[in-house]
Scaffold this motif. Sequence first.
Motif, PDB file in Angstrom:
ATOM      1  N   PHE A   1      -5.711   8.754   1.341  1.00  8.09           N
ATOM      2  CA  PHE A   1      -5.832   8.050   0.645  1.00  8.09           C
ATOM      3  C   PHE A   1      -7.319   8.042   0.354  1.00  8.09           C
ATOM      4  O   PHE A   1      -8.243   7.378   0.819  1.00  8.09           O
ATOM      5  N   CYS A   2      -7.211   8.076  -1.243  1.00 10.69           N
ATOM      6  CA  CYS A   2      -9.001   7.307  -1.854  1.00 10.69           C
ATOM      7  C   CYS A   2      -8.320   6.444  -2.416  1.00 10.69           C
ATOM      8  O   CYS A   2      -7.526   6.355  -3.952  1.00 10.69           O
ATOM      9  N   VAL A   3      -9.560   5.034  -2.269  1.00  9.35           N
ATOM     10  CA  VAL A   3      -9.204   3.717  -2.882  1.00  9.35           C
ATOM     11  C   VAL A   3      -9.409   3.163  -4.271  1.00  9.35           C
ATOM     12  O   VAL A   3     -11.010   4.140  -4.733  1.00  9.35           O
ATOM     13  N   GLU A   4      -9.156   3.352  -5.095  1.00 13.06           N
ATOM     14  CA  GLU A   4      -9.576   2.940  -6.745  1.00 13.06           C
ATOM     15  C   GLU A   4      -9.591   2.023  -7.111  1.00 13.06           C
ATOM     16  O   GLU A   4      -8.747   0.353  -6.294  1.00 13.06           O
ATOM     17  N   ARG A   5     -10.458   1.738  -7.738  1.00 16.50           N
ATOM     18  CA  ARG A   5     -11.024   0.505  -8.335  1.00 16.50           C
ATOM     19  C   ARG A   5      -9.429  -0.222  -9.893  1.00 16.50           C
ATOM     20  O   ARG A   5      -9.204   0.783  -9.923  1.00 16.50           O
ATOM     21  N   GLY A   6      -9.891  -1.383  -9.542  1.00 20.27           N
ATOM     22  CA  GLY A   6      -8.943  -1.858 -10.078  1.00 20.27           C
ATOM     23  C   GLY A   6      -7.733  -1.997 -10.035  1.00 20.27           C
ATOM     24  O   GLY A   6      -6.753  -2.848  -9.987  1.00 20.27           O
ATOM     25  N   MET A   7      -7.431  -1.456  -8.549  1.00 19.66           N
ATOM     26  CA  MET A   7      -5.784  -1.259  -8.144  1.00 19.66           C
ATOM     27  C   MET A   7      -5.245  -2.287  -7.224  1.00 19.66           C
ATOM     28  O   MET A   7      -6.345  -2.662  -6.664  1.00 19.66           O
ATOM     29  N   GLU A   8      -4.446  -2.903  -7.287  1.00 21.08           N
ATOM     30  CA  GLU A   8      -3.938  -3.550  -5.713  1.00 21.08           C
ATOM     31  C   GLU A   8      -3.079  -2.690  -5.131  1.00 21.08           C
ATOM     32  O   GLU A   8      -2.113  -1.838  -4.975  1.00 21.08           O
TER      33      GLU A   8
ATOM     34  N   PHE B   1       1.116  -3.922  11.816  1.00 15.31           N
ATOM     35  CA  PHE B   1       1.571  -3.944  12.398  1.00 15.31           C
ATOM     36  C   PHE B   1       1.381  -3.847  13.850  1.00 15.31           C
ATOM     37  O   PHE B   1       0.771  -2.421  14.481  1.00 15.31           O
ATOM     38  N   ILE B   2       1.567  -4.964  15.105  1.00 14.66           N
ATOM     39  CA  ILE B   2       0.811  -5.184  16.021  1.00 14.66           C
ATOM     40  C   ILE B   2       2.105  -5.791  17.444  1.00 14.66           C
ATOM     41  O   ILE B   2       2.388  -7.398  16.959  1.00 14.66           O
ATOM     42  N   GLU B   3       2.519  -4.808  18.445  1.00 20.92           N
ATOM     43  CA  GLU B   3       3.312  -6.024  19.154  1.00 20.92           C
ATOM     44  C   GLU B   3       4.846  -6.748  18.583  1.00 20.92           C
ATOM     45  O   GLU B   3       4.398  -7.863  19.216  1.00 20.92           O
ATOM     46  N   GLY B   4       5.028  -5.874  17.589  1.00 18.79           N
ATOM     47  CA  GLY B   4       6.324  -6.960  17.592  1.00 18.79           C
ATOM     48  C   GLY B   4       6.114  -8.253  15.669  1.00 18.79           C
ATOM     49  O   GLY B   4       6.957  -8.675  15.271  1.00 18.79           O
ATOM     50  N   GLU B   5       4.379  -8.539  15.817  1.00 20.31           N
ATOM     51  CA  GLU B   5       4.181  -8.714  14.824  1.00 20.31           C
ATOM     52  C   GLU B   5       3.649  -8.204  13.383  1.00 20.31           C
ATOM     53  O   GLU B   5       2.909  -6.627  13.950  1.00 20.31           O
ATOM     54  N   ILE B   6       3.758  -9.108  11.999  1.00 20.73           N
ATOM     55  CA  ILE B   6       3.536  -8.533  11.156  1.00 20.73           C
ATOM     56  C   ILE B   6       2.476  -8.640  10.555  1.00 20.73           C
ATOM     57  O   ILE B   6       3.257 -10.239  10.052  1.00 20.73           O
ATOM     58  N   ILE B   7       0.814  -8.118  10.036  1.00 18.38           N
ATOM     59  CA  ILE B   7       0.607  -9.225   8.816  1.00 18.38           C
ATOM     60  C   ILE B   7       0.399  -8.314   7.448  1.00 18.38           C
ATOM     61  O   ILE B   7       0.145  -7.518   7.785  1.00 18.38           O
ATOM     62  N   SER B   8       0.378  -9.085   6.470  1.00 24.74           N
ATOM     63  CA  SER B   8       0.720  -8.434   5.170  1.00 24.74           C
ATOM     64  C   SER B   8      -0.024  -9.129   4.372  1.00 24.74           C
ATOM     65  O   SER B   8      -0.104 -10.195   4.443  1.00 24.74           O
ATOM     66  N   ARG B   9      -1.635  -8.489   3.843  1.00 33.41           N
ATOM     67  CA  ARG B   9      -1.870  -8.764   2.319  1.00 33.41           C
ATOM     68  C   ARG B   9      -1.915  -7.821   1.520  1.00 33.41           C
ATOM     69  O   ARG B   9      -2.501  -7.113   1.352  1.00 33.41           O
ATOM     70  N   GLU B  10      -2.287  -8.554  -0.276  1.00 34.55           N
ATOM     71  CA  GLU B  10      -2.621  -7.795  -0.518  1.00 34.55           C
ATOM     72  C   GLU B  10      -3.748  -8.298  -1.317  1.00 34.55           C
ATOM     73  O   GLU B  10      -5.075  -9.049  -1.249  1.00 34.55           O
TER      74      GLU B  10
END
Length: 246
Positions: free
Chosen positions: A96-103, A109-118
């Motif tokens: 996994f190489c984080v690229e500049r400018g990419m989204e 996912f924790i104990e039945g809950e999911i947190i998603s962020r762009e």
Amino acid sequence: MKKFIFLFPFFILFFVSCSTSEAPFEHRYVINLVLKPDMKFQRAFVDSTYRLDSSLDSDLTGVSGAEIFIVDEHSDTFRYSESDTLMGLYYSNDSFCVERGMEYLVNVFIEGEIISREVQVPGLLTIFSPGLLDTVYLSAPPLLIWNTCEHCFDNTYLIASYITGEADSADKYAPMLTTDTTLGIFFNRLLYKEKDTMYTISVEAMDSNAYHFGKMWYEYDELKEGEVIGLIGAIAFDTVAVWVRE
């Protein structure tokens, strides 16, 4: 005066009763995940809130068993693995190489809950002055100059300096914020507190789409359903090491 002395114990009782009232306990997850370009491994910390009367062992805090996966613009998915030694710490693999400018879409996912962020990774940030291993004279220091960073939050930059090799020492760490891309002579005494020493200067910028929520005990009604405490985003940064002389 005697009347005041008579009423004083009641005032003490009133203030003590007010100070001991507590906000209702609200369980929330605490997530700190910041994507950093040019880093071989990405890290994430997952924890939760605890009651004020909880007896905590720092080696045993943290949330185990979370699933963290990140999806890039090309629909490629990268997963994090939990540390074998520290609960609540998760690492990406070296693919996994984080690229500049990419989204990216960050999913936890924790104990039945999911947190998603762009997350929008900022563009390239470069320190132009001073140069690597330049000598900075406090009597006539050069300007600290860097470029405007694309996708940075309000073009706000965190400037910091620390004695090289002592980044984790709080008493050697001098941070400041600025919306400019030039730091003048006046501030150099704040950045460099010791002379005849090598300092590392760091300039960082957070992405404009970063999620950040800090929570105090009295803010229990301000966190919306499904939100978490912590920081999820990406940064751009550059560092340069210099010699500091009087």
